[in-house]
Design an enzyme around this catalytic site. Structure first.
Site, short mmCIF file in Angstrom:
data_model
loop_
_atom_site.label_atom_id
_atom_site.label_comp_id
_atom_site.label_asym_id
_atom_site.label_seq_id
_atom_site.Cartn_x
_atom_site.Cartn_y
_atom_site.Cartn_z
N TYR A 148 0.82 -1.21 0.00
CA TYR A 148 0.00 0.00 0.00
C TYR A 148 0.86 1.27 0.00
O TYR A 148 0.50 2.27 -0.61
CB TYR A 148 -1.02 -0.03 1.16
N ARG A 160 1.74 1.92 -3.51
CA ARG A 160 0.64 2.54 -4.28
C ARG A 160 0.46 4.00 -3.87
O ARG A 160 0.20 4.85 -4.72
CB ARG A 160 -0.65 1.75 -4.06
N GLN A 173 -15.57 2.51 -7.38
CA GLN A 173 -14.84 1.36 -6.82
C GLN A 173 -13.40 1.77 -6.53
O GLN A 173 -12.66 1.03 -5.89
CB GLN A 173 -14.82 0.20 -7.83
N HIS A 212 -15.23 0.87 -2.06
CA HIS A 212 -14.12 0.05 -1.59
C HIS A 212 -13.16 0.83 -0.71
O HIS A 212 -12.02 0.40 -0.50
CB HIS A 212 -13.36 -0.53 -2.79
N CYS A 264 -7.80 2.08 12.65
CA CYS A 264 -7.11 1.31 13.70
C CYS A 264 -7.76 -0.06 13.87
O CYS A 264 -8.98 -0.17 14.04
CB CYS A 264 -7.17 2.09 15.02
N CYS A 316 -8.99 0.10 17.92
CA CYS A 316 -10.08 0.94 18.45
C CYS A 316 -10.99 1.46 17.34
O CYS A 316 -11.98 2.15 17.62
CB CYS A 316 -9.49 2.13 19.23
N GLY A 354 -15.39 2.41 -17.17
CA GLY A 354 -14.04 1.94 -16.86
C GLY A 354 -13.97 0.87 -15.79
O GLY A 354 -13.07 0.88 -14.95
N THR A 355 -14.92 -0.08 -15.84
CA THR A 355 -14.83 -1.20 -14.92
C THR A 355 -15.02 -2.50 -15.68
O THR A 355 -15.84 -2.59 -16.58
CB THR A 355 -15.86 -1.08 -13.76
N ASN A 391 -16.19 1.97 -22.06
CA ASN A 391 -15.06 1.12 -21.72
C ASN A 391 -14.22 0.92 -22.97
O ASN A 391 -14.73 1.00 -24.08
CB ASN A 391 -15.57 -0.23 -21.20
C1 BV8 Z 1 -17.83 -9.22 -0.79
C2 BV8 Z 1 -9.86 -2.25 -2.63
C3 BV8 Z 1 -19.23 -10.50 0.44
C4 BV8 Z 1 -8.58 -2.94 -2.30
C5 BV8 Z 1 -11.10 -3.75 -4.09
C6 BV8 Z 1 -14.47 -16.15 -4.63
C7 BV8 Z 1 -13.59 -16.08 -3.57
C8 BV8 Z 1 -13.53 -14.96 -2.74
C9 BV8 Z 1 -14.38 -13.87 -2.96
C10 BV8 Z 1 -15.26 -13.98 -4.03
C11 BV8 Z 1 -15.31 -15.09 -4.85
N1 BV8 Z 1 -16.26 -14.85 -5.81
C12 BV8 Z 1 -16.80 -13.64 -5.62
C13 BV8 Z 1 -16.22 -13.11 -4.52
C14 BV8 Z 1 -16.53 -11.83 -3.96
C15 BV8 Z 1 -15.40 -10.86 -4.32
C16 BV8 Z 1 -15.25 -10.78 -5.81
O1 BV8 Z 1 -16.08 -10.20 -6.51
N2 BV8 Z 1 -14.18 -11.41 -6.32
C17 BV8 Z 1 -14.00 -11.48 -7.77
C18 BV8 Z 1 -12.66 -10.88 -8.14
C19 BV8 Z 1 -14.13 -12.93 -8.18
N3 BV8 Z 1 -15.88 -9.60 -3.81
C20 BV8 Z 1 -15.56 -9.29 -2.55
O2 BV8 Z 1 -14.83 -9.94 -1.83
C21 BV8 Z 1 -16.24 -8.02 -2.03
N4 BV8 Z 1 -16.85 -8.35 -0.80
O3 BV8 Z 1 -18.33 -9.71 -1.77
O4 BV8 Z 1 -18.20 -9.54 0.43
C22 BV8 Z 1 -19.30 -11.03 1.76
C23 BV8 Z 1 -20.51 -11.56 2.11
C24 BV8 Z 1 -20.62 -12.08 3.35
C25 BV8 Z 1 -19.55 -12.07 4.22
C26 BV8 Z 1 -18.32 -11.53 3.84
C27 BV8 Z 1 -18.19 -11.01 2.59
C28 BV8 Z 1 -15.20 -6.95 -1.78
C29 BV8 Z 1 -14.64 -6.48 -3.10
C30 BV8 Z 1 -13.75 -5.26 -2.86
C31 BV8 Z 1 -12.33 -5.65 -3.14
N5 BV8 Z 1 -11.50 -4.44 -3.05
N6 BV8 Z 1 -10.32 -2.67 -3.94
C32 BV8 Z 1 -7.46 -2.39 -3.14
O5 BV8 Z 1 -7.71 -1.79 -4.22
O6 BV8 Z 1 -6.31 -2.58 -2.72
S1 BV8 Z 1 -11.65 -4.19 -5.64
C33 BV8 Z 1 -10.54 -3.67 -6.83
O7 BV8 Z 1 -11.09 -4.17 -8.05
C34 BV8 Z 1 -10.47 -2.16 -7.05
O8 BV8 Z 1 -11.27 -1.43 -6.15
C35 BV8 Z 1 -11.04 -2.00 -8.45
O9 BV8 Z 1 -11.71 -0.82 -8.61
C36 BV8 Z 1 -11.96 -3.14 -8.47
C37 BV8 Z 1 -12.65 -3.55 -9.70
O10 BV8 Z 1 -11.73 -3.55 -10.75
P1 BV8 Z 1 -12.02 -2.48 -11.92
O11 BV8 Z 1 -12.24 -1.15 -11.28
O12 BV8 Z 1 -13.10 -2.99 -12.79
O13 BV8 Z 1 -10.63 -2.43 -12.63
P2 BV8 Z 1 -10.09 -3.47 -13.70
O14 BV8 Z 1 -8.62 -3.24 -13.81
O15 BV8 Z 1 -10.62 -4.83 -13.40
O16 BV8 Z 1 -10.80 -3.01 -15.07
C38 BV8 Z 1 -10.47 -1.77 -15.63
C39 BV8 Z 1 -11.44 -1.57 -16.77
O17 BV8 Z 1 -11.23 -0.29 -17.33
C40 BV8 Z 1 -11.24 -2.57 -17.90
O18 BV8 Z 1 -12.51 -3.02 -18.36
C41 BV8 Z 1 -10.53 -1.74 -18.99
O19 BV8 Z 1 -10.92 -2.15 -20.29
C42 BV8 Z 1 -11.10 -0.38 -18.72
N7 BV8 Z 1 -10.24 0.74 -19.11
C43 BV8 Z 1 -8.86 0.82 -19.04
N8 BV8 Z 1 -8.47 2.05 -19.45
C44 BV8 Z 1 -9.60 2.74 -19.78
C45 BV8 Z 1 -10.72 1.92 -19.57
N9 BV8 Z 1 -11.97 2.32 -19.81
C46 BV8 Z 1 -12.13 3.59 -20.27
N10 BV8 Z 1 -11.12 4.44 -20.48
C47 BV8 Z 1 -9.84 4.05 -20.26
N11 BV8 Z 1 -8.83 4.93 -20.48
ZN ZN Z 2 -6.61 2.82 18.02
#
Ligand code: BV8
Ligand code: ZN
Length: 246
Positions: A72, A75, A106, A124, A132, A135, A192-193, A218
């Site tokens: 982190y 980043r 996101q 996110h 913390c 706390c 862009g997602t 996108n």
């Molecule tokens: C939850 C913060 C439920 C951290 C992020 C199997 C195992 C384990 C978990 C799961 C599983 N199956 C599903 C899950 C749930 C999981 C999930 O979805 N996993 C996926 C990957 C399979 N989700 C979670 O865990 C979420 N929590 O579901 O909890 C739960 C229920 C009960 C009890 C407990 C829990 C939490 C998800 C949050 C994760 N944290 N970020 C960090 O960043 O360090 S997500 C991370 O990915 C970023 O935030 C990012 O924003 C996000 C999504 O990615 P994108 O934004 O789409 O980015 P990406 O690179 O993928 O795509 C970019 C796009 O832009 C492309 O399409 C590209 O073509 C386009 N692009 C590029 N340039 C341009 C453009 N478009 C236009 N113009 C341009 N110039």
């Molecule tokens: Zn504290």
């Protein structure tokens, strides 16, 4: 019927947006790509020999908090000098012009805030905020780099990035507010997602189901492209400014 040109689709969407009552916009890493922020899944989504997905988890932090904080801090150092691009700024313009506007992002890079977006929900969390583990104190801290294992200034507990890791719940108030805005919206833009991370990825089809016109911007097709009313292929920084009327 011949496929509409990008220009025709942009014109049609611009006219529809000019009449929107409540526009909801969902953004992902793609809107920050032109600011120099590596996208999550693009080739630049790697760090050392790790994949971001393997480090953005509570298990990784439990196992090796130092390594996760190095990730982190890397980043934060990378993002500190980066600025919003015309895509972020175009959304600020749309927010100023429309009766109601909700931005759901996101992204954790904080560039929408720097650009001037006001009514926004960070699904996110935010890379510039720490929380913390003992706390729960949370605050913005833009120190770059943070000490490797930063400590809470009120209780001495170990701080973590205030972001939602994979496998962690999104904050219920943020998620509920997002669903409320989506249900009230008449137009939604999905920008862009890659549509791979839930629950954000399903928000566009939820908007469609509750009667909104949904348009995607996108570089590439996504698993939801065919479900949306309009899909415009191109760079967010090029297209969004063209959607701002006049
Ligand atoms: C939850 C913060 C439920 C951290 C992020 C199997 C195992 C384990 C978990 C799961 C599983 N199956 C599903 C899950 C749930 C999981 C999930 O979805 N996993 C996926 C990957 C399979 N989700 C979670 O865990 C979420 N929590 O579901 O909890 C739960 C229920 C009960 C009890 C407990 C829990 C939490 C998800 C949050 C994760 N944290 N970020 C960090 O960043 O360090 S997500 C991370 O990915 C970023 O935030 C990012 O924003 C996000 C999504 O990615 P994108 O934004 O789409 O980015 P990406 O690179 O993928 O795509 C970019 C796009 O832009 C492309 O399409 C590209 O073509 C386009 N692009 C590029 N340039 C341009 C453009 N478009 C236009 N113009 C341009 N110039
Ligand atoms: Zn504290």
């Amino acid at each position: 019927m011949a496929e509409k040109t990008a220009g025709e689709k942009i014109g049609e969407l611009r006219d529809r947006l000019a009449k929107a009552q409540h526009l909801v916009v969902l953004t992902g890493a793609g809107i920050s790509a032109e600011s120099g922020v590596p996208t999550f899944r693009g080739q630049d989504g790697l760090w050392r020999q790790y994949r971001a997905m393997d480090l953005a988890t509570p298990e990784a932090f439990q196992e090796d908090p130092k390594l996760v904080w190095e990730f982190y801090n890397w980043r934060r150092e990378l993002l500190a000098p980066l600025r919003p691009n015309p895509g972020h700024l175009g959304l600020v313009e749309l927010e100023k012009r429309l009766p109601k506007f909700t931005l759901i992002t996101q992204n954790i890079d904080g560039l929408h805030q720097v650009a001037g977006s006001r009514n926004m929900l960070e699904l996110h969390g935010n890379l510039w905020w720490v929380r913390c583990t003992a706390c729960g104190m949370k605050e913005e801290d833009r120190t770059v780099p943070l000490p490797v294992l930063p400590k809470c200034r009120s209780c001495g507990g170990l701080l973590r990035p205030h972001v939602v890791w994979f496998g962690e719940m999104l904050e219920p108030p943020v998620l509920n507010a997002s669903y409320e805005a989506i249900e009230q919206s008449d137009v939604m833009l999905v920008i862009g997602t890659s549509g791979t991370v839930q629950p954000a990825a399903s928000m566009g089809v939820l908007a469609k189901r509750t009667g909104s016109l949904v348009a995607e911007i996108n570089l590439d097709p996504t698993p939801y492209t065919d479900a949306y009313h309009i899909s415009i292929s191109g760079k967010a920084g090029d297209i969004i400014p063209q959607l701002v009327d006049g």
